[in-house]
Design a protein around this motif. Sequence first.
Motif, PDB file in Angstrom:
ATOM      1  N   MET A   7       0.836  -1.176   0.000  1.00 20.47           N
ATOM      2  CA  MET A   7       0.000   0.000   0.000  1.00 20.47           C
ATOM      3  C   MET A   7       0.880   1.238   0.000  1.00 20.47           C
ATOM      4  O   MET A   7       1.274   1.708   1.057  1.00 20.47           O
ATOM      5  CB  MET A   7      -0.923  -0.016   1.194  1.00 20.47           C
ATOM      6  N   LEU A   8       1.194   1.662  -1.195  1.00 16.20           N
ATOM      7  CA  LEU A   8       2.004   2.855  -1.352  1.00 16.20           C
ATOM      8  C   LEU A   8       3.360   2.708  -0.671  1.00 16.20           C
ATOM      9  O   LEU A   8       3.863   3.624  -0.051  1.00 16.20           O
ATOM     10  CB  LEU A   8       1.257   4.088  -0.825  1.00 16.20           C
ATOM     11  N   GLY A   9       3.932   1.508  -0.769  1.00 19.02           N
ATOM     12  CA  GLY A   9       5.256   1.268  -0.204  1.00 19.02           C
ATOM     13  C   GLY A   9       5.268   0.780   1.231  1.00 19.02           C
ATOM     14  O   GLY A   9       6.334   0.583   1.803  1.00 19.02           O
ATOM     15  N   LYS A  10       4.134   0.581   1.831  1.00 19.71           N
ATOM     16  CA  LYS A  10       4.028   0.083   3.213  1.00 19.71           C
ATOM     17  C   LYS A  10       3.071  -1.098   3.242  1.00 19.71           C
ATOM     18  O   LYS A  10       2.249  -1.273   2.350  1.00 19.71           O
ATOM     19  CB  LYS A  10       3.488   1.172   4.158  1.00 19.71           C
ATOM     20  N   THR A  11       3.178  -1.899   4.293  1.00 22.21           N
ATOM     21  CA  THR A  11       2.197  -2.954   4.528  1.00 22.21           C
ATOM     22  C   THR A  11       1.188  -2.461   5.557  1.00 22.21           C
ATOM     23  O   THR A  11       1.449  -1.472   6.264  1.00 22.21           O
ATOM     24  CB  THR A  11       2.867  -4.233   5.060  1.00 22.21           C
ATOM     25  N   ALA A  12       0.075  -3.147   5.669  1.00 22.08           N
ATOM     26  CA  ALA A  12      -0.915  -2.782   6.683  1.00 22.08           C
ATOM     27  C   ALA A  12      -0.286  -2.841   8.071  1.00 22.08           C
ATOM     28  O   ALA A  12      -0.563  -1.983   8.916  1.00 22.08           O
ATOM     29  CB  ALA A  12      -2.129  -3.703   6.595  1.00 22.08           C
ATOM     30  N   ALA A  13       0.585  -3.817   8.328  1.00 20.53           N
ATOM     31  CA  ALA A  13       1.239  -3.948   9.632  1.00 20.53           C
ATOM     32  C   ALA A  13       2.170  -2.777   9.921  1.00 20.53           C
ATOM     33  O   ALA A  13       2.406  -2.452  11.087  1.00 20.53           O
ATOM     34  CB  ALA A  13       2.003  -5.264   9.703  1.00 20.53           C
ATOM     35  N   ASP A  14       2.707  -2.139   8.891  1.00 20.79           N
ATOM     36  CA  ASP A  14       3.531  -0.943   9.085  1.00 20.79           C
ATOM     37  C   ASP A  14       2.692   0.230   9.578  1.00 20.79           C
ATOM     38  O   ASP A  14       3.203   1.130  10.248  1.00 20.79           O
ATOM     39  CB  ASP A  14       4.210  -0.514   7.782  1.00 20.79           C
ATOM     40  N   LEU A  15       1.421   0.233   9.235  1.00 20.60           N
ATOM     41  CA  LEU A  15       0.552   1.381   9.490  1.00 20.60           C
ATOM     42  C   LEU A  15      -0.358   1.227  10.700  1.00 20.60           C
ATOM     43  O   LEU A  15      -0.700   2.221  11.344  1.00 20.60           O
ATOM     44  CB  LEU A  15      -0.322   1.652   8.264  1.00 20.60           C
ATOM     45  N   GLN A  16      -0.751  -0.007  11.019  1.00 21.40           N
ATOM     46  CA  GLN A  16      -1.820  -0.175  12.012  1.00 21.40           C
ATOM     47  C   GLN A  16      -1.751  -1.520  12.709  1.00 21.40           C
ATOM     48  O   GLN A  16      -1.094  -2.435  12.227  1.00 21.40           O
ATOM     49  CB  GLN A  16      -3.175  -0.010  11.330  1.00 21.40           C
ATOM     50  N   GLU A  17      -2.463  -1.588  13.856  1.00 20.77           N
ATOM     51  CA  GLU A  17      -2.582  -2.838  14.627  1.00 20.77           C
ATOM     52  C   GLU A  17      -4.034  -3.034  15.029  1.00 20.77           C
ATOM     53  O   GLU A  17      -4.703  -2.079  15.431  1.00 20.77           O
ATOM     54  CB  GLU A  17      -1.752  -2.766  15.910  1.00 20.77           C
ATOM     55  N   ASN A  18      -4.483  -4.272  14.954  1.00 18.89           N
ATOM     56  CA  ASN A  18      -5.800  -4.665  15.456  1.00 18.89           C
ATOM     57  C   ASN A  18      -6.946  -3.808  14.921  1.00 18.89           C
ATOM     58  O   ASN A  18      -7.911  -3.552  15.632  1.00 18.89           O
ATOM     59  CB  ASN A  18      -5.819  -4.651  16.984  1.00 18.89           C
ATOM     60  N   VAL A  19      -6.853  -3.356  13.694  1.00 22.93           N
ATOM     61  CA  VAL A  19      -7.924  -2.551  13.113  1.00 22.93           C
ATOM     62  C   VAL A  19      -9.067  -3.475  12.697  1.00 22.93           C
ATOM     63  O   VAL A  19      -8.849  -4.502  12.061  1.00 22.93           O
ATOM     64  CB  VAL A  19      -7.414  -1.707  11.925  1.00 22.93           C
ATOM     65  N   ALA A  20     -10.265  -3.096  13.098  1.00 27.89           N
ATOM     66  CA  ALA A  20     -11.453  -3.884  12.789  1.00 27.89           C
ATOM     67  C   ALA A  20     -12.628  -2.945  12.554  1.00 27.89           C
ATOM     68  O   ALA A  20     -12.651  -1.823  13.067  1.00 27.89           O
ATOM     69  CB  ALA A  20     -11.771  -4.845  13.931  1.00 27.89           C
ATOM     70  N   ILE A  21     -13.592  -3.433  11.784  1.00 26.30           N
ATOM     71  CA  ILE A  21     -14.827  -2.692  11.564  1.00 26.30           C
ATOM     72  C   ILE A  21     -15.953  -3.505  12.180  1.00 26.30           C
ATOM     73  O   ILE A  21     -16.131  -4.679  11.872  1.00 26.30           O
ATOM     74  CB  ILE A  21     -15.084  -2.467  10.069  1.00 26.30           C
ATOM     75  N   SER A  22     -16.699  -2.852  13.060  1.00 25.93           N
ATOM     76  CA  SER A  22     -17.840  -3.487  13.703  1.00 25.93           C
ATOM     77  C   SER A  22     -19.011  -2.521  13.614  1.00 25.93           C
ATOM     78  O   SER A  22     -18.943  -1.409  14.158  1.00 25.93           O
ATOM     79  CB  SER A  22     -17.515  -3.809  15.164  1.00 25.93           C
ATOM     80  N   GLY A  23     -20.039  -2.945  12.904  1.00 29.34           N
ATOM     81  CA  GLY A  23     -21.171  -2.045  12.707  1.00 29.34           C
ATOM     82  C   GLY A  23     -20.743  -0.832  11.922  1.00 29.34           C
ATOM     83  O   GLY A  23     -20.272  -0.935  10.795  1.00 29.34           O
ATOM     84  N   ARG A  24     -20.832   0.319  12.549  1.00 28.04           N
ATOM     85  CA  ARG A  24     -20.446   1.579  11.893  1.00 28.04           C
ATOM     86  C   ARG A  24     -19.252   2.233  12.589  1.00 28.04           C
ATOM     87  O   ARG A  24     -19.090   3.447  12.540  1.00 28.04           O
ATOM     88  CB  ARG A  24     -21.625   2.548  11.892  1.00 28.04           C
ATOM     89  N   GLU A  25     -18.407   1.420  13.226  1.00 27.42           N
ATOM     90  CA  GLU A  25     -17.245   1.957  13.936  1.00 27.42           C
ATOM     91  C   GLU A  25     -15.975   1.210  13.534  1.00 27.42           C
ATOM     92  O   GLU A  25     -15.977  -0.003  13.385  1.00 27.42           O
ATOM     93  CB  GLU A  25     -17.436   1.846  15.448  1.00 27.42           C
ATOM     94  N   ILE A  26     -14.899   1.977  13.353  1.00 34.50           N
ATOM     95  CA  ILE A  26     -13.584   1.406  13.078  1.00 34.50           C
ATOM     96  C   ILE A  26     -12.756   1.554  14.344  1.00 34.50           C
ATOM     97  O   ILE A  26     -12.686   2.646  14.922  1.00 34.50           O
ATOM     98  CB  ILE A  26     -12.905   2.107  11.890  1.00 34.50           C
ATOM     99  N   THR A  27     -12.176   0.441  14.798  1.00 30.77           N
ATOM    100  CA  THR A  27     -11.387   0.443  16.024  1.00 30.77           C
ATOM    101  C   THR A  27      -9.979  -0.067  15.734  1.00 30.77           C
ATOM    102  O   THR A  27      -9.731  -0.665  14.689  1.00 30.77           O
ATOM    103  CB  THR A  27     -12.036  -0.452  17.093  1.00 30.77           C
ATOM    104  N   GLY A  28      -9.077   0.140  16.691  1.00 34.23           N
ATOM    105  CA  GLY A  28      -7.711  -0.340  16.570  1.00 34.23           C
ATOM    106  C   GLY A  28      -6.726   0.778  16.853  1.00 34.23           C
ATOM    107  O   GLY A  28      -7.084   1.836  17.377  1.00 34.23           O
ATOM    108  N   THR A  29      -5.474   0.542  16.503  1.00 30.22           N
ATOM    109  CA  THR A  29      -4.403   1.507  16.729  1.00 30.22           C
ATOM    110  C   THR A  29      -3.717   1.836  15.411  1.00 30.22           C
ATOM    111  O   THR A  29      -3.333   0.928  14.670  1.00 30.22           O
ATOM    112  CB  THR A  29      -3.361   0.950  17.724  1.00 30.22           C
ATOM    113  N   LEU A  30      -3.559   3.128  15.161  1.00 32.86           N
ATOM    114  CA  LEU A  30      -2.807   3.579  13.996  1.00 32.86           C
ATOM    115  C   LEU A  30      -1.427   4.006  14.472  1.00 32.86           C
ATOM    116  O   LEU A  30      -1.302   4.877  15.331  1.00 32.86           O
ATOM    117  CB  LEU A  30      -3.514   4.749  13.310  1.00 32.86           C
ATOM    118  N   LYS A  31      -0.409   3.368  13.929  1.00 31.97           N
ATOM    119  CA  LYS A  31       0.964   3.664  14.312  1.00 31.97           C
ATOM    120  C   LYS A  31       1.372   5.042  13.794  1.00 31.97           C
ATOM    121  O   LYS A  31       0.841   5.522  12.795  1.00 31.97           O
ATOM    122  CB  LYS A  31       1.910   2.603  13.746  1.00 31.97           C
TER     123      LYS A  31
END
Length: 115
Positions: free
Chosen positions: A1-25
Amino acid sequence: MLGKTAADLQENVAISGREITGTLKLVTDYTGFSSATDEQSGNYLALHVTQEPEDATVTVELIGGKNGAVELDDDGLIVLKIADTAKQSVKVTVTNGEDTATKTYSLKGLTLATE
């Protein structure tokens, strides 16, 4: 993704209903995201949006962001720079012929890492 992996950018990101949760590095020197130096550091959310049906048009907009809606290509991947989870949200619009469906997702469940 534009030179990075999802793991480079974020941890434990999930979508539940209408909310996005997790940590953005905190990412620095992300030159693949933008050539503008003020856009190369921060917290980034990577999403993969699947198209249903396959010939539908999908647009994603970061409400409260600097840019407007972006039409996704066939890979369905988008990276968004998140600055304020309380003031920003993600709007996804799927258009199939004359039918349009829109969902807006809260970012209040995201943590923006500072280190």
